[in-house]
Design a protein around this motif. Structure first.
Motif, PDB file in Angstrom:
ATOM      1  N   TYR B  35       1.302  -0.083   6.333  1.00  0.00           N
ATOM      2  CA  TYR B  35       1.466   0.967   5.341  1.00  0.00           C
ATOM      3  C   TYR B  35       0.376   0.848   4.277  1.00  0.00           C
ATOM      4  CZ  TYR B  35       6.175   2.074   7.005  1.00  0.00           C
ATOM      5  OH  TYR B  35       7.253   2.477   7.759  1.00  0.00           O
ATOM      6  N   GLN B  37      -0.351   1.895   0.171  1.00  0.00           N
ATOM      7  CA  GLN B  37       0.264   2.333  -1.073  1.00  0.00           C
ATOM      8  C   GLN B  37      -0.820   2.572  -2.117  1.00  0.00           C
ATOM      9  OE1 GLN B  37       2.855  -0.457  -3.122  1.00  0.00           O
ATOM     10  NE2 GLN B  37       4.131   1.203  -3.894  1.00  0.00           N
ATOM     11  N   GLN B  41       2.549   5.494  -6.228  1.00  0.00           N
ATOM     12  CA  GLN B  41       3.033   6.260  -5.073  1.00  0.00           C
ATOM     13  C   GLN B  41       3.904   5.412  -4.161  1.00  0.00           C
ATOM     14  OE1 GLN B  41       2.237   9.602  -4.688  1.00  0.00           O
ATOM     15  NE2 GLN B  41       1.358   9.320  -6.735  1.00  0.00           N
ATOM     16  N   LEU B  43       4.906   4.431  -0.048  1.00  0.00           N
ATOM     17  CA  LEU B  43       4.105   3.937   1.065  1.00  0.00           C
ATOM     18  C   LEU B  43       3.902   5.040   2.102  1.00  0.00           C
ATOM     19  CD1 LEU B  43       5.369   1.381  -0.311  1.00  0.00           C
ATOM     20  CD2 LEU B  43       5.311   0.321   1.951  1.00  0.00           C
ATOM     21  N   ARG B  44       2.738   4.994   2.741  1.00  0.00           N
ATOM     22  CA  ARG B  44       2.461   5.925   3.840  1.00  0.00           C
ATOM     23  C   ARG B  44       2.093   5.122   5.082  1.00  0.00           C
ATOM     24  NH1 ARG B  44      -1.978   9.896   1.694  1.00  0.00           N
ATOM     25  NH2 ARG B  44      -2.644   8.037   0.567  1.00  0.00           N
ATOM     26  N   PHE B  88      -3.429  -0.660  -1.829  1.00  0.00           N
ATOM     27  CA  PHE B  88      -2.622  -1.832  -1.529  1.00  0.00           C
ATOM     28  C   PHE B  88      -2.071  -1.639  -0.123  1.00  0.00           C
ATOM     29  CE2 PHE B  88      -0.619  -5.594  -2.553  1.00  0.00           C
ATOM     30  CZ  PHE B  88       0.761  -5.545  -2.623  1.00  0.00           C
ATOM     31  N   LEU B  90       0.255  -2.910   3.060  1.00  0.00           N
ATOM     32  CA  LEU B  90       1.451  -3.701   3.351  1.00  0.00           C
ATOM     33  C   LEU B  90       1.743  -3.675   4.836  1.00  0.00           C
ATOM     34  CD1 LEU B  90       3.332  -2.326   0.316  1.00  0.00           C
ATOM     35  CD2 LEU B  90       3.180  -4.768   0.774  1.00  0.00           C
ATOM     36  N   GLN B 104       3.462  -9.698   1.613  1.00  0.00           N
ATOM     37  CA  GLN B 104       3.182  -9.600   0.189  1.00  0.00           C
ATOM     38  C   GLN B 104       1.991  -8.700  -0.126  1.00  0.00           C
ATOM     39  OE1 GLN B 104       5.075 -10.787  -2.480  1.00  0.00           O
ATOM     40  NE2 GLN B 104       6.455 -10.883  -0.721  1.00  0.00           N
ATOM     41  N   ARG B 107      -4.649  -6.377  -1.406  1.00  0.00           N
ATOM     42  CA  ARG B 107      -5.236  -5.355  -2.279  1.00  0.00           C
ATOM     43  C   ARG B 107      -6.713  -5.235  -1.945  1.00  0.00           C
ATOM     44  NH1 ARG B 107      -3.066  -2.671  -6.102  1.00  0.00           N
ATOM     45  NH2 ARG B 107      -1.323  -4.136  -6.286  1.00  0.00           N
TER      46      ARG B 107
END
Lengths: 115, 111
Positions: B35, B37, B41, B43-44, B88, B90, B104, B107
């Protein structure tokens, strides 16, 4: 694409008060999950509720789901300063099949709990 | 200790470079996800994989690539075709009909 809205975008309360966050969505789901994120960190899973369930509890957390209104809410009772974080609802659609990690997230609610 | 490990925590990329983000899990989960971020916003979904040697595009796959050669590993490459890679990232994993567990994050910043 992101679907639905979370409300409010930000919530500021005092310790001991309850916090309610709402999530609405547009298409059908097979599950809905709530996550918490502390600033700059990963997400921590809170509660998963399936489309055939109406309410689930976990400690001070209560989640409701109304599929007829396409909405869910997260209630945190007796809040603590440590509850300060962003909270996200995430929808799992039938297209995701059994992979419940294939999610559509809202923008989140920033919760601040003042000591 | 079971979990998902993402590395590095911070990554800097120059314009035109490809970079690879690592995601390893020892939870024996079949499915893994990436994902993105952006600030303020949600998550996409970029890519996901339900089994080894198979993966599918998510909502924003353009400019990214993945591989799934081992069950434990799902690296994400951010290519030069991704025009706005600062975000960011994930990684998550899950088993059938259960919630996702997240790392975690990494970035990534373009310099």
């Amino acid at each position: 694409s992101q679907q639905g809205e979370e409300d409010p975008q930000a919530l500021s309360i005092q310790e001991g008060e309850n916090a309610t966050m709402n999530c609405s969505y547009k298409t059908s789901i097979n599950n809905l999950q709530w996550y918490r994120q502390n600033s700059g960190r990963g997400l921590v899973h809170l509660i998963l509720i399936r489309s055939n369930e109406r309410e689930k509890h976990s400690g001070r957390l209560r989640v409701t789901l109304d599929t007829s209104k396409k909405s869910s809410s997260l209630l945190i009772t007796a809040s603590r300063a440590a509850d300060t974080a962003s909270y996200f609802c995430a929808r799992g659609s039938n297209a995701g099949g059994t992979s419940y990690g294939k999610l559509t997230f809202g923008q989140g609610t920033i919760l601040t709990v003042h000591p | 200790d079971g979990g998902i490990t993402q590395s590095p925590k911070y990554l800097f990329r120059k314009e035109g470079q490809n970079v690879t983000l690592s995601c390893e899990q020892n939870l024996n989960h079949d499915a893994m996800y990436w994902y993105r971020q952006d600030p303020g916003q949600g998550l996409r979904l970029i890519y996901y994989s339900q089994i080894v040697n198979d993966f599918q595009k998510g909502d924003i796959a353009e400019g990214y690539s993945v591989s799934r050669e081992k069950k434990e590993s799902f690296p994400l490459t951010v290519t030069s075709a991704q025009k706005n890679p600062t975000a960011f990232y994930l990684c998550a994993s899950s088993i059938t009909r259960t919630e996702a567990f997240f790392g975690q994050g990494t970035r990534l910043t373009v310099v």
